[in-house]
Design a protein around this motif. Structure first.
Motif, PDB file in Angstrom:
ATOM      1  N   VAL A 108      56.739  -5.648  36.548  1.00 10.58           N
ATOM      2  CA  VAL A 108      56.888  -4.331  35.924  1.00 10.58           C
ATOM      3  C   VAL A 108      58.223  -4.225  35.217  1.00 10.58           C
ATOM      4  O   VAL A 108      58.326  -3.695  34.118  1.00 10.58           O
ATOM      5  N   ARG A 109      59.284  -4.774  35.874  1.00 10.30           N
ATOM      6  CA  ARG A 109      60.608  -4.701  35.243  1.00 10.30           C
ATOM      7  C   ARG A 109      60.618  -5.463  33.926  1.00 10.30           C
ATOM      8  O   ARG A 109      61.168  -5.005  32.923  1.00 10.30           O
ATOM      9  N   ASP A 110      60.011  -6.652  33.905  1.00  4.66           N
ATOM     10  CA  ASP A 110      59.944  -7.430  32.663  1.00  4.66           C
ATOM     11  C   ASP A 110      59.146  -6.689  31.600  1.00  4.66           C
ATOM     12  O   ASP A 110      59.502  -6.700  30.416  1.00  4.66           O
ATOM     13  N   ALA A 111      58.048  -6.047  32.030  1.00  9.77           N
ATOM     14  CA  ALA A 111      57.233  -5.293  31.077  1.00  9.77           C
ATOM     15  C   ALA A 111      58.015  -4.153  30.458  1.00  9.77           C
ATOM     16  O   ALA A 111      57.901  -3.865  29.257  1.00  9.77           O
ATOM     17  N   ILE A 112      58.827  -3.474  31.283  1.00  6.59           N
ATOM     18  CA  ILE A 112      59.632  -2.372  30.763  1.00  6.59           C
ATOM     19  C   ILE A 112      60.669  -2.881  29.777  1.00  6.59           C
ATOM     20  O   ILE A 112      60.919  -2.261  28.739  1.00  6.59           O
ATOM     21  N   ALA A 167      48.499   2.335  32.415  1.00  6.74           N
ATOM     22  CA  ALA A 167      48.308   2.553  33.849  1.00  6.74           C
ATOM     23  C   ALA A 167      49.521   2.065  34.639  1.00  6.74           C
ATOM     24  O   ALA A 167      49.953   2.716  35.610  1.00  6.74           O
ATOM     25  N   GLU A 168      50.098   0.926  34.232  1.00  2.00           N
ATOM     26  CA  GLU A 168      51.265   0.398  34.930  1.00  2.00           C
ATOM     27  C   GLU A 168      52.464   1.340  34.819  1.00  2.00           C
ATOM     28  O   GLU A 168      53.154   1.611  35.801  1.00  2.00           O
ATOM     29  N   GLN A 169      52.685   1.838  33.605  1.00  2.00           N
ATOM     30  CA  GLN A 169      53.822   2.737  33.414  1.00  2.00           C
ATOM     31  C   GLN A 169      53.637   4.046  34.172  1.00  2.00           C
ATOM     32  O   GLN A 169      54.572   4.561  34.795  1.00  2.00           O
ATOM     33  N   LEU A 170      52.407   4.571  34.140  1.00  3.96           N
ATOM     34  CA  LEU A 170      52.133   5.812  34.860  1.00  3.96           C
ATOM     35  C   LEU A 170      52.269   5.611  36.370  1.00  3.96           C
ATOM     36  O   LEU A 170      52.834   6.457  37.073  1.00  3.96           O
ATOM     37  N   ALA A 208      62.544   6.581  26.771  1.00  5.28           N
ATOM     38  CA  ALA A 208      64.003   6.673  26.719  1.00  5.28           C
ATOM     39  C   ALA A 208      64.642   5.666  27.667  1.00  5.28           C
ATOM     40  O   ALA A 208      65.598   4.955  27.307  1.00  5.28           O
ATOM     41  N   LEU A 209      64.107   5.571  28.878  1.00  2.50           N
ATOM     42  CA  LEU A 209      64.667   4.640  29.853  1.00  2.50           C
ATOM     43  C   LEU A 209      64.359   3.191  29.495  1.00  2.50           C
ATOM     44  O   LEU A 209      65.186   2.301  29.702  1.00  2.50           O
ATOM     45  N   ALA A 210      63.166   2.940  28.947  1.00  7.07           N
ATOM     46  CA  ALA A 210      62.810   1.581  28.544  1.00  7.07           C
ATOM     47  C   ALA A 210      63.734   1.085  27.434  1.00  7.07           C
ATOM     48  O   ALA A 210      64.218  -0.060  27.466  1.00  7.07           O
ATOM     49  N   ILE A 211      63.987   1.949  26.458  1.00  9.03           N
ATOM     50  CA  ILE A 211      64.892   1.588  25.362  1.00  9.03           C
ATOM     51  C   ILE A 211      66.302   1.370  25.891  1.00  9.03           C
ATOM     52  O   ILE A 211      67.000   0.430  25.489  1.00  9.03           O
ATOM     53  N   LEU A 212      66.725   2.216  26.811  1.00 13.19           N
ATOM     54  CA  LEU A 212      68.059   2.085  27.386  1.00 13.19           C
ATOM     55  C   LEU A 212      68.187   0.792  28.182  1.00 13.19           C
ATOM     56  O   LEU A 212      69.204   0.091  28.096  1.00 13.19           O
ATOM     57  N   GLU A 227      60.368  -5.496  27.868  1.00 13.12           N
ATOM     58  CA  GLU A 227      59.645  -5.820  26.640  1.00 13.12           C
ATOM     59  C   GLU A 227      59.296  -4.548  25.867  1.00 13.12           C
ATOM     60  O   GLU A 227      59.409  -4.501  24.645  1.00 13.12           O
ATOM     61  N   LEU A 228      58.871  -3.516  26.596  1.00  9.97           N
ATOM     62  CA  LEU A 228      58.565  -2.237  25.947  1.00  9.97           C
ATOM     63  C   LEU A 228      59.783  -1.688  25.235  1.00  9.97           C
ATOM     64  O   LEU A 228      59.688  -1.166  24.123  1.00  9.97           O
ATOM     65  N   GLY A 229      60.936  -1.792  25.891  1.00  9.14           N
ATOM     66  CA  GLY A 229      62.152  -1.267  25.285  1.00  9.14           C
ATOM     67  C   GLY A 229      62.505  -1.946  23.981  1.00  9.14           C
ATOM     68  O   GLY A 229      63.151  -1.345  23.113  1.00  9.14           O
ATOM     69  N   GLN A 230      62.063  -3.201  23.825  1.00  8.96           N
ATOM     70  CA  GLN A 230      62.324  -3.927  22.581  1.00  8.96           C
ATOM     71  C   GLN A 230      61.377  -3.495  21.458  1.00  8.96           C
ATOM     72  O   GLN A 230      61.714  -3.637  20.283  1.00  8.96           O
ATOM     73  N   THR A 231      60.204  -2.987  21.830  1.00  9.62           N
ATOM     74  CA  THR A 231      59.191  -2.690  20.810  1.00  9.62           C
ATOM     75  C   THR A 231      58.967  -1.201  20.562  1.00  9.62           C
ATOM     76  O   THR A 231      58.461  -0.828  19.513  1.00  9.62           O
ATOM     77  N   LEU A 232      59.314  -0.354  21.510  1.00  9.06           N
ATOM     78  CA  LEU A 232      59.099   1.082  21.322  1.00  9.06           C
ATOM     79  C   LEU A 232      60.016   1.611  20.226  1.00  9.06           C
ATOM     80  O   LEU A 232      61.218   1.347  20.217  1.00  9.06           O
ATOM     81  N   PRO A 233      59.482   2.398  19.292  1.00  7.89           N
ATOM     82  CA  PRO A 233      60.320   2.992  18.247  1.00  7.89           C
ATOM     83  C   PRO A 233      61.156   4.136  18.810  1.00  7.89           C
ATOM     84  O   PRO A 233      60.799   4.754  19.815  1.00  7.89           O
ATOM     85  N   ILE A 234      62.252   4.424  18.161  1.00  7.91           N
ATOM     86  CA  ILE A 234      63.147   5.459  18.658  1.00  7.91           C
ATOM     87  C   ILE A 234      62.474   6.821  18.655  1.00  7.91           C
ATOM     88  O   ILE A 234      62.765   7.678  19.494  1.00  7.91           O
ATOM     89  N   TRP A 235      61.505   7.031  17.739  1.00  2.41           N
ATOM     90  CA  TRP A 235      60.845   8.334  17.693  1.00  2.41           C
ATOM     91  C   TRP A 235      59.906   8.566  18.884  1.00  2.41           C
ATOM     92  O   TRP A 235      59.390   9.670  19.081  1.00  2.41           O
TER      93      TRP A 235
END
Length: 468
Positions: free
Chosen positions: A5-9, A71-74, A340-344, A11-19
């Motif tokens: 889950v930590r690795d997935a987060i 589902a994982e994030q939720l 916000a936390l994933a990007i951080l 990876e999400l932080g690298q791809t999620l747009p700031i908006w």
């Protein structure tokens, strides 16, 4: 949180747009604006607004990343974070709500200072929520004579609901997460007490000045009520009713301690996974420590409810509205702050932080608006990645951390949780209880104004004395 889950987060932080943080910003604005423009509507539709902003994030996320990732994030945020968070708050709220501090207390400046100091001391040992719920009602009763009393509650939030919890992992959730990651239990007590002493002296001094200012502006009839309270021959000595709830409070503390202790005992570790025995639900691990904490807190809460007389709770004006409001609002906050936390987490190491001063203000600023627990973990991880050979360095599961930087992260997360109503959960609960008692509390932005006027100068002093 499991490694996958930590690795997935990350990876999400690298791809999620700031908006993608727009729903989170919308959630914060709703909390700030709706009570001012549509107060009655807001009271009835808080949960609806929270779920609407949550869905505004989740629906696009579902289409972009798929059902499994959603589902994982939720599961991680709801099962891993929100459920323990709200169960702990509810347990402390119900148990502390059964302890009635009776007796005649005249709300003079001196007596208010005594209550603030007692609460600040207790907060590190029974949690900021426990201390706040125990003392906010006697404080409000003592100051019933006042027309101007919002400032008393504001300084109570500053000191009891936040700063006072800095000495042990029992005091505030960020420090507990540090304990789980290898920070010794008494490390903060040994290192942060000078900061707490300075902040307490400064804030108490400011409170005395503000309290005397407002006392002089009280109508004559209000001051006469205070004189009657102070001189009355039928004054009731201070006493505790429902004192058996102190035992249930110890059960809750035991649950919190077990949550940190069980993962350190090899008996409870699965050799194949390296984690405690338990089950995974969409990547969120429900281990023995999780079950132990939730079970003990629920047991204490149920026993408290069954064994405490209705009279004791009614004397405290106990009602479910404050904890219900926290539950409704924070589900929206927890879900919408996922991006916000994933990007951080993904970019925290590239923020250029390498000094205690930078870590203090960065951790504090984000802890004011994001949940201070994951914010603490993000910057602890960032500090661990820097490494250090400084004397007294603290070895954690995230790496070896410079003690001055660890002090800065700890202080920023705990102290600056007081800057907004959402920086720490007790803030909102105290506000709700005070409003239920007839206190006209500052709005969301109005409260930030109080923090800017009185807290930020104190944090500047902290910076000059401890972090330069």
């Amino acid at each position: 949180m499991c490694l996958g889950v930590r690795d997935a987060i990350m990876e999400l932080g690298q791809t999620l747009p700031i908006w993608s943080i727009i729903p989170f910003a919308g959630m914060l604005l709703s909390i700030a604006v709706f009570p001012l423009v549509k107060a009655e509507w807001w009271e009835k539709h808080q949960l609806l607004v929270s779920l609407a902003w949550a869905l505004l994030f989740l629906v696009p996320f579902l289409f972009a990343y798929g059902a499994e990732a959603t589902a994982e994030q939720l599961a991680e945020v709801v099962i891993g974070d929100y459920v323990p968070f709200i169960v702990l708050l509810m347990g402390l709220y119900v148990v502390a709500g059964g302890i009635h501090v009776g007796g005649t207390i005249a709300g003079t400046t001196r007596n208010n200072v005594v209550i603030l100091l007692i609460g600040s001391f207790l907060a590190s040992w029974v949690g900021t929520t426990g201390a706040a719920m125990l003392l906010i009602r006697p404080l409000l009763r003592a100051n019933l004579w006042r027309k101007h009393r919002a400032h008393v509650v504001v300084f109570f939030i500053f000191l009891v609901a936040n700063a006072g919890g800095c000495l042990t992992p029992l005091g505030d959730p960020p420090l507990f997460l540090g304990y789980l990651r290898g920070v010794p239990f008494f490390w903060t007590l040994q290192h942060i007490w000078p900061l707490l002493l300075v902040n307490t002296v400064l804030l108490i001094g400011l409170f005395v000045a503000v309290d005397r200012f407002f006392t002089r502006r009280e109508p004559r009839e209000s001051r006469e009520k205070l004189e009657l309270m102070a001189r009355a021959d039928d004054r009731v000595p201070i006493h505790l009713q429902g004192w058996h709830n102190l035992f249930f409070l110890l059960i809750i503390i035991a649950g919190v301690i077990l949550n940190g202790l069980i993962p350190q005992l090899e008996t409870f570790i699965d050799a194949e996974t390296g984690r405690t025995f338990g089950v995974d639900v969409f990547g969120a691990h429900i281990g023995l420590e999780y079950v132990a904490q939730i079970s003990l807190i629920c047991l204490a809460m149920i026993l408290s409810w069954l064994t405490t007389s209705t009279d004791d709770r009614s004397r405290n004006n106990f009602e479910w509205a404050p904890i219900a409001e926290v539950a409704r609002l924070f589900i929206g906050i927890f879900v919408t702050m996922i991006p916000a936390l994933a990007i951080l987490r993904a970019h925290g190491g590239s923020l250029g932080l390498d000094s205690p001063l930078g870590f203090f203000w960065a951790t504090g600023a984000l802890s004011s608006f994001l949940d201070n627990s994951p914010t603490y973990v993000v910057f602890l991880t960032t500090a661990g990645a820097l490494g250090t050979d400084a004397a007294g360095a603290v070895v954690t599961t995230t790496g070896t951390v410079d003690p001055s930087i660890l002090l800065a992260i700890s202080a920023g997360a705990v102290f600056m949780g007081a800057v907004t109503y959402i920086g720490n959960a007790p803030n909102f609960m105290v506000k709700s209880i005070a409003e239920g008692a007839g206190v006209k509390m500052p709005s969301f932005f109005g409260y930030i104004g109080w923090a800017l006027a009185f807290l930020i100068p104190v944090f500047v002093v902290d910076s000059l004395l401890f972090f330069l």
